[in-house]
Design a protein around this motif. Structure first.
Motif, short mmCIF file in Angstrom:
data_model
loop_
_atom_site.label_atom_id
_atom_site.label_comp_id
_atom_site.label_asym_id
_atom_site.label_seq_id
_atom_site.Cartn_x
_atom_site.Cartn_y
_atom_site.Cartn_z
N GLU A 21 0.97 -8.47 -10.73
CA GLU A 21 0.32 -7.34 -11.38
C GLU A 21 -0.32 -6.41 -10.34
O GLU A 21 -0.80 -6.86 -9.31
N ARG A 22 -0.32 -5.14 -10.65
CA ARG A 22 -1.02 -4.16 -9.83
C ARG A 22 -2.15 -3.59 -10.68
O ARG A 22 -1.94 -3.27 -11.85
N PRO A 23 -3.34 -3.43 -10.13
CA PRO A 23 -4.46 -2.91 -10.92
C PRO A 23 -4.27 -1.44 -11.27
O PRO A 23 -4.08 -0.60 -10.38
N THR A 24 -4.32 -1.14 -12.55
CA THR A 24 -4.07 0.22 -13.01
C THR A 24 -5.27 1.14 -12.74
O THR A 24 -5.09 2.28 -12.30
N GLY A 25 -6.46 0.68 -13.02
CA GLY A 25 -7.66 1.51 -12.87
C GLY A 25 -7.83 2.10 -11.49
O GLY A 25 -7.96 3.33 -11.34
N PRO A 26 -7.83 1.27 -10.44
CA PRO A 26 -7.96 1.84 -9.09
C PRO A 26 -6.80 2.77 -8.72
O PRO A 26 -7.01 3.78 -8.05
N ALA A 27 -5.59 2.46 -9.18
CA ALA A 27 -4.44 3.32 -8.86
C ALA A 27 -4.60 4.70 -9.51
O ALA A 27 -4.29 5.72 -8.90
N VAL A 28 -5.11 4.72 -10.75
CA VAL A 28 -5.32 6.00 -11.43
C VAL A 28 -6.42 6.80 -10.73
O VAL A 28 -6.27 8.01 -10.51
N LEU A 29 -7.51 6.15 -10.37
CA LEU A 29 -8.60 6.85 -9.68
C LEU A 29 -8.16 7.37 -8.32
O LEU A 29 -8.52 8.47 -7.92
N ARG A 30 -7.36 6.59 -7.61
CA ARG A 30 -6.84 7.05 -6.32
C ARG A 30 -5.93 8.25 -6.51
O ARG A 30 -5.97 9.21 -5.74
N GLY A 31 -5.10 8.22 -7.54
CA GLY A 31 -4.22 9.35 -7.82
C GLY A 31 -5.00 10.60 -8.17
O GLY A 31 -4.65 11.69 -7.74
N LEU A 32 -6.07 10.45 -8.96
CA LEU A 32 -6.90 11.61 -9.30
C LEU A 32 -7.55 12.23 -8.07
O LEU A 32 -7.82 13.43 -8.04
N ARG A 33 -7.78 11.41 -7.05
CA ARG A 33 -8.35 11.92 -5.79
C ARG A 33 -7.27 12.34 -4.81
O ARG A 33 -7.55 12.61 -3.65
N ARG A 34 -6.00 12.34 -5.26
CA ARG A 34 -4.84 12.72 -4.45
C ARG A 34 -4.66 11.80 -3.25
O ARG A 34 -4.37 12.24 -2.14
N ARG A 35 -4.83 10.51 -3.50
CA ARG A 35 -4.65 9.51 -2.46
C ARG A 35 -3.53 8.56 -2.83
O ARG A 35 -3.11 8.50 -3.98
N CYS A 36 -3.06 7.81 -1.88
CA CYS A 36 -1.99 6.84 -2.11
C CYS A 36 -2.44 5.82 -3.15
O CYS A 36 -3.53 5.25 -3.02
N PRO A 37 -1.64 5.55 -4.18
CA PRO A 37 -2.06 4.59 -5.20
C PRO A 37 -2.11 3.15 -4.67
O PRO A 37 -2.80 2.31 -5.23
N CYS A 38 -1.44 2.88 -3.58
CA CYS A 38 -1.40 1.53 -3.02
C CYS A 38 -2.60 1.25 -2.12
O CYS A 38 -3.33 0.28 -2.32
N CYS A 39 -2.82 2.11 -1.12
CA CYS A 39 -3.87 1.83 -0.13
C CYS A 39 -5.11 2.70 -0.28
O CYS A 39 -6.16 2.39 0.28
N GLY A 40 -5.00 3.81 -1.00
CA GLY A 40 -6.15 4.68 -1.20
C GLY A 40 -6.43 5.66 -0.09
O GLY A 40 -7.43 6.36 -0.11
N GLU A 41 -5.55 5.74 0.88
CA GLU A 41 -5.74 6.68 1.98
C GLU A 41 -5.25 8.07 1.59
O GLU A 41 -4.32 8.20 0.79
N PRO A 42 -5.84 9.13 2.14
CA PRO A 42 -5.40 10.49 1.79
C PRO A 42 -3.98 10.77 2.26
O PRO A 42 -3.46 10.09 3.14
#
Length: 133
Positions: free
Chosen positions: A18-39
């Protein structure tokens, strides 16, 4: 049917983790990689990078299509329409003032939301392993 036969059916076979949906959505809203969260999710305003420059996650399967535009229009129309009605009822400015200020506001809000909603949709697709992720 025995217990061994039931465990071989596809719905009982272990799938990818499973991949966590919540953090991936928040990272996407900040225009960051959904996997690692880097810009660096985008190469420009709306063009996705083919892969993350930090973790190497392949982003080419992402297909946001018309979803971000639809969500941007929907939210912008709801917020600005309500604000326009409130402004007219409270202050009754001239039609030219209303048209000028709200035209600029609508364009600015829609352009601000569009890449954020595209990142959110890419994050959802990545988390749910949609379209080849």
């Amino acid at each position: 049917m025995t217990h061994e036969d039931a465990s071989l059916r596809p719905e009982f076979l272990p799938g990818p983790p499973e991949r966590p949906t919540g953090p991936a959505v928040l990272r996407g809203l900040r225009r960051r990689c959904p996997c690692c969260g880097e810009p660096g999710l985008f190469d420009g305003y709306l063009k996705l990078q083919p892969a993350c420059t930090v973790c190497g996650e392949d982003l080419s399967p992402a297909r946001a299509d018309d979803g971000p535009a639809y969500l941007s229009i929907l939210l912008t129309a709801k917020v600005m329409g309500t604000l326009q009605l409130f402004t007219y009822e409270m202050f009754q400015p001239s039609p030219w003032v209303m048209a000028g200020t709200f035209s600029v506001g609508v364009i600015a809000m829609a352009l601000y939301l569009l890449p954020r909603f595209k990142g959110m949709i890419v994050g959802i697709q990545w988390a749910k392993r949609m379209h080849g992720f």
